[in-house]
Scaffold this active site. Structure first.
Site, short mmCIF file in Angstrom:
data_model
loop_
_atom_site.label_atom_id
_atom_site.label_comp_id
_atom_site.label_asym_id
_atom_site.label_seq_id
_atom_site.Cartn_x
_atom_site.Cartn_y
_atom_site.Cartn_z
N HIS A 96 38.22 34.88 50.50
CA HIS A 96 37.20 33.97 50.01
C HIS A 96 37.79 32.30 50.29
O HIS A 96 37.09 31.47 51.00
CB HIS A 96 36.43 34.28 48.96
CG HIS A 96 35.70 35.25 49.05
ND1 HIS A 96 34.50 35.56 49.69
CD2 HIS A 96 35.76 36.50 48.39
CE1 HIS A 96 34.12 36.61 49.53
NE2 HIS A 96 34.86 37.06 48.58
N SER A 104 33.15 38.54 42.60
CA SER A 104 34.17 39.28 43.15
C SER A 104 34.95 39.79 42.06
O SER A 104 35.53 39.28 41.15
CB SER A 104 34.96 38.44 44.01
OG SER A 104 34.21 37.68 45.19
#
Length: 289
Positions: free
Chosen positions: A228, A141
């Site tokens: 997340h 990410s």
């Protein structure tokens, strides 16, 4: 929110054999790593990749959100190989790890209606059924808020250093005593920093601090971390030069992060986060000041 409840949504795989109009939607809506060509999108839909989207019955040709997944044999630390159109496909029999490297919402009008949690859960279930050997589910990410945060907070981070570390950093940037301006100037060419550089070490420590301890209204400050971690993942590993593109350097000095979805601990981590405890692996927490 009721009309687009996840119970109404259909999970569908998007592949190279999907209608061209649907593949074009991927190119249009990709929000994390721009798709530059048809060869690029074909690579992202290769045999060692999976792409899944949520669709609503009344919008059958329009994905509401989609996720791109790379099937690999280890935790990915750099986006470049995943986007390399000339790279050979991974042997699916050797794949042990699913890397979620891009999640894109497509409809501005549905901003605030959360699909991501359910999408990742459904995709993990689907992948486990198709590939029983998969053991690790994680992301690679971006850290989109890191650079802007550090620009404002570099002086405060320098204050956290002990005298010895501050002297070492000063020698590395060529100015003693080191100031925030000196440090930030040295950070402008991160790819040129050697592994032993005190500037590089400081950047990594600041990134760990940003992801693991900085909050807003008791939630992680970084928007991708908030997403997340709110789904039950934990901060697993920081990756130097994970995204050496211009966009990656502009957002986070090229740093990327892995968020791990440990299927046995999702509820535990989510509960801890609700009580203000950001779940962080020791490889990251040891970087704290």
């Amino acid at each position: 929110s009721t009309w687009f409840d996840v119970g109404f949504l259909e999970l569908r795989r998007i592949s190279w054999d999907s209608p061209a109009s649907l593949v074009e939607k991927l190119i249009k809506y990709e929000a994390v790593h721009d798709i530059k060509s048809w060869a690029d999108v074909k690579n992202r839909l290769d045999s060692d990749r999976r792409c899944y989207g949520f669709f609503h019955p009344r919008l059958p040709d329009e994905p509401l959100i989609f996720v791109e997944v790379a099937l690999v044999d280890a935790l990915a630390d750099c986006i470049t190989p995943l986007l390399d159109e000339s790279a050979d496909a991974v042997d699916l029999n050797a794949a042990t790890t699913a890397i979620f490297y891009s999640i894109s919402n497509t409809q501005d009008g549905l901003r605030g209606v959360s699909f991501g949690d359910s999408l990742i859960k459904r995709v993990v279930e689907t992948l486990k059924t198709e590939f029983p050997r998969l053991k690790t589910f994680a992301t690679l990410s971006p850290i989109p808020g890191f650079r802007s945060w550090l620009q404002k907070n570099a002086a405060a981070q320098l204050e956290r250093l002990d005298a010895s570390a501050r002297e070492e950093l000063g020698r590395a940037v060529g100015f003693e005593p080191v100031t925030a301006a000196h440090f930030l100037a040295a950070c402008e060419t991160p790819l040129a920093l050697k592994p032993t550089s005190a500037v590089r070490s400081m950047l990594m420590r600041c990134a760990a601090q940003y992801l693991g301890r900085e909050t807003l209204h008791d939630k992680p400050l970084d928007p991708v971390a908030r997403f997340h971690l709110g789904n039950g993942a934990r901060v697993e590993r920081l990756n130097w030069a994970g995204d050496p593109s211009g966009k990656g350097l502009k957002q986070s000095y090229g740093l990327m992060v892995n968020y791990l979805y440990d299927l046995q601990r999702l509820d535990k981590y989510r509960e801890g986060l609700a009580h203000g405890r950001i779940p962080v692996a020791s490889a990251v927490s040891t970087l704290y000041f």
